[in-house]
Design a protein around this motif. Structure first.
Motif, PDB file in Angstrom:
ATOM      1  N   VAL A 206       0.730  -1.020   0.088  1.00  0.00           N
ATOM      2  CA  VAL A 206       0.079   0.220  -0.171  1.00  0.00           C
ATOM      3  C   VAL A 206       0.938   1.269  -0.068  1.00  0.00           C
ATOM      4  N   LEU A 214      -4.711   6.984  -0.949  1.00  0.00           N
ATOM      5  CA  LEU A 214      -4.749   6.096  -0.039  1.00  0.00           C
ATOM      6  C   LEU A 214      -5.323   6.736   1.127  1.00  0.00           C
ATOM      7  N   SER A 338      -4.811  -2.009  -3.290  1.00  0.00           N
ATOM      8  CA  SER A 338      -4.162  -1.309  -2.323  1.00  0.00           C
ATOM      9  C   SER A 338      -5.564  -0.394  -1.638  1.00  0.00           C
ATOM     10  N   ILE A 339      -6.215   0.206  -2.616  1.00  0.00           N
ATOM     11  CA  ILE A 339      -7.120   0.924  -2.255  1.00  0.00           C
ATOM     12  C   ILE A 339      -8.356   0.317  -1.413  1.00  0.00           C
ATOM     13  N   SER A 342      -6.878  -0.414   2.044  1.00  0.00           N
ATOM     14  CA  SER A 342      -6.903   0.729   2.912  1.00  0.00           C
ATOM     15  C   SER A 342      -8.417   1.148   3.003  1.00  0.00           C
TER      16      SER A 342
END
Length: 405
Positions: A206, A214, A338-339, A342
């Motif tokens: 991330v 992020l 990654s989004i 998070s």
């Protein structure tokens, strides 16, 4: 040649027509989900559970969502879309049904994880199907239609809550809608897309994601799913009724739906950075006014519209911001994952942090979370660069699972 190609490509209306059974099915599932998701906080409070533990239990729904992102794609690749949809809707209905058999908090933790896993698996099946059947040129319009169904169905669900149903009746009604949602896919002849290839699981880094995307996705997880989990309890603690809590949620959903339209156009023109600043500012103003007028239910419902208008677009803005700065097509999957990660972490921490602050400060603790994270997001965004218009990708009204496709 381009004109001929455009004539050959299926129109959004044709794609929507071919996916009618899917849209009808998930619409009913969305109604069922709105009932089991938004009613949990009030039910647990009536059971005598403290606010902090209510936050922990409701957060377990999003632990199930993370597990879904890990295992469901492989399941779809093995068993296909239609069978996967049938299995996960059955699991969703079973998870809701089992709530009526006990009120032990550990038991509810397990059931909330099951609910989150099965619901997000259904959503992943549906959105993967939509993305597979929709070409890039028309995907945004098809997804906009899908988002409209989501907001309408969720709104219907929270209106049903205003009828002051008992917990058992709430679960019975939700199970009814979930089961009805499984019928169209099983009785209507519909051609499912080719199975997606199996992919190896990886844990995305991330820290390689652009900071603004992020931070925005993390904040969106806290603010949006904290709202779903704890807003009903917040209204009850502020002196409102079940009906007040229902219409408070409904007003926020209306604001959220309209925000997708407004901020899609605004961010395409002025950039995601300024859209994030504006949406966070609207949410901040709404939360400050909520603190001032806490207890006045009419004003609170109006402010819920503004709060929903400010927060429900944040996830899509985070996804658009990330896509704007991508230099390599191959990194899209990792950026999307990654989004999602998070956002999911924020979704878990949101109900827990709200429950803790409400335990300490009462109903004001709910509002303090919005003070903190909207202010931080505004300040953080101000010091980030704006992506030039020529590099911006198309804004899509995306949900958390759509980035996986």
């Amino acid at each position: 040649m381009e004109l001929q190609m455009l004539q050959i490509l299926p129109s959004p209306r044709k794609i929507i027509k071919t996916l009618t059974a899917l849209f009808v099915g998930v619409g009913f599932v969305f109604i069922g989900n709105s009932l089991v998701l938004t009613s949990a906080g009030v039910m647990l409070s009536d059971m005598g559970v403290e606010n902090f533990y209510i936050g922990i239990i409701t957060a377990c729904f999003f632990i199930g969502a993370i597990l879904s992102s890990i295992f469901t794609y492989k399941f779809i690749s093995t068993y296909g879309y239609i069978r996967s949809y049938a299995i996960f809707t059955a699991l969703f209905a079973i998870s809701a049904l089992l709530h009526v058999l006990g009120d032990n908090v550990i038991y509810w933790v397990f059931l909330r994880i099951m609910l989150g896993f099965s619901y997000y698996s259904i959503v992943m099946v549906a959105e993967s199907w939509i993305n597979t059947r929709s070409r890039n040129e028309i995907r945004s319009r098809v997804l906009s239609f899908y988002s409209t169904i989501y907001y309408m169905a969720f709104g219907i669900g929270v209106i049903i809550l205003s009828f002051k149903l008992t917990p058992v009746k709430i679960f019975i009604v939700s199970i009814f809608f979930i089961i009805v949602g499984s019928i169209p896919m099983n009785i209507i002849k519909i051609k499912e897309p080719k199975l997606p290839p199996k992919k190896k699981l990886f844990i995305p880094n991330v820290f390689n994601l652009v900071p603004l995307a992020l931070v925005t996705s993390f904040s969106a997880g806290i603010l949006i799913n904290g709202f779903f989990a704890m807003s009903g309890l917040f209204i009850i603690a502020s002196g409102g009724s079940i009906a007040d809590a229902s219409f408070f949620l409904f007003a926020a959903m209306v604001g959220g739906f309209l925000s997708q339209i407004f901020f899609g156009n605004f961010s395409d023109r002025f950039g995601r950075k300024y859209a994030i600043i504006l949406s966070s500012s609207i949410a901040l103003i709404a939360s400050i006014l909520m603190y001032i007028f806490m207890g006045n239910m009419l004003i609170m419902k109006l402010l819920a519209f503004l709060l929903g208008f400010g927060i429900f677009c944040l996830y899509a803005l985070a996804a658009a911001r990330a896509n704007d700065v991508l230099s390599e097509q191959d990194s899209r999957v990792e950026v999307g994952a990654s989004i999602l990660l998070s956002f999911s972490i924020g979704s878990i921490l949101g109900p827990i942090s709200m429950g803790l602050l409400m335990q300490i400060f009462g109903s004001s603790g709910f509002v303090f979370i919005y003070f903190t994270f909207t202010s931080f997001l505004i300040i953080f965004s101000i010091f980030k660069e704006t992506v030039p218009k020529k590099y911006r990708t198309e804004y899509l009204s995306t949900g958390p699972s759509e980035v996986l496709d």
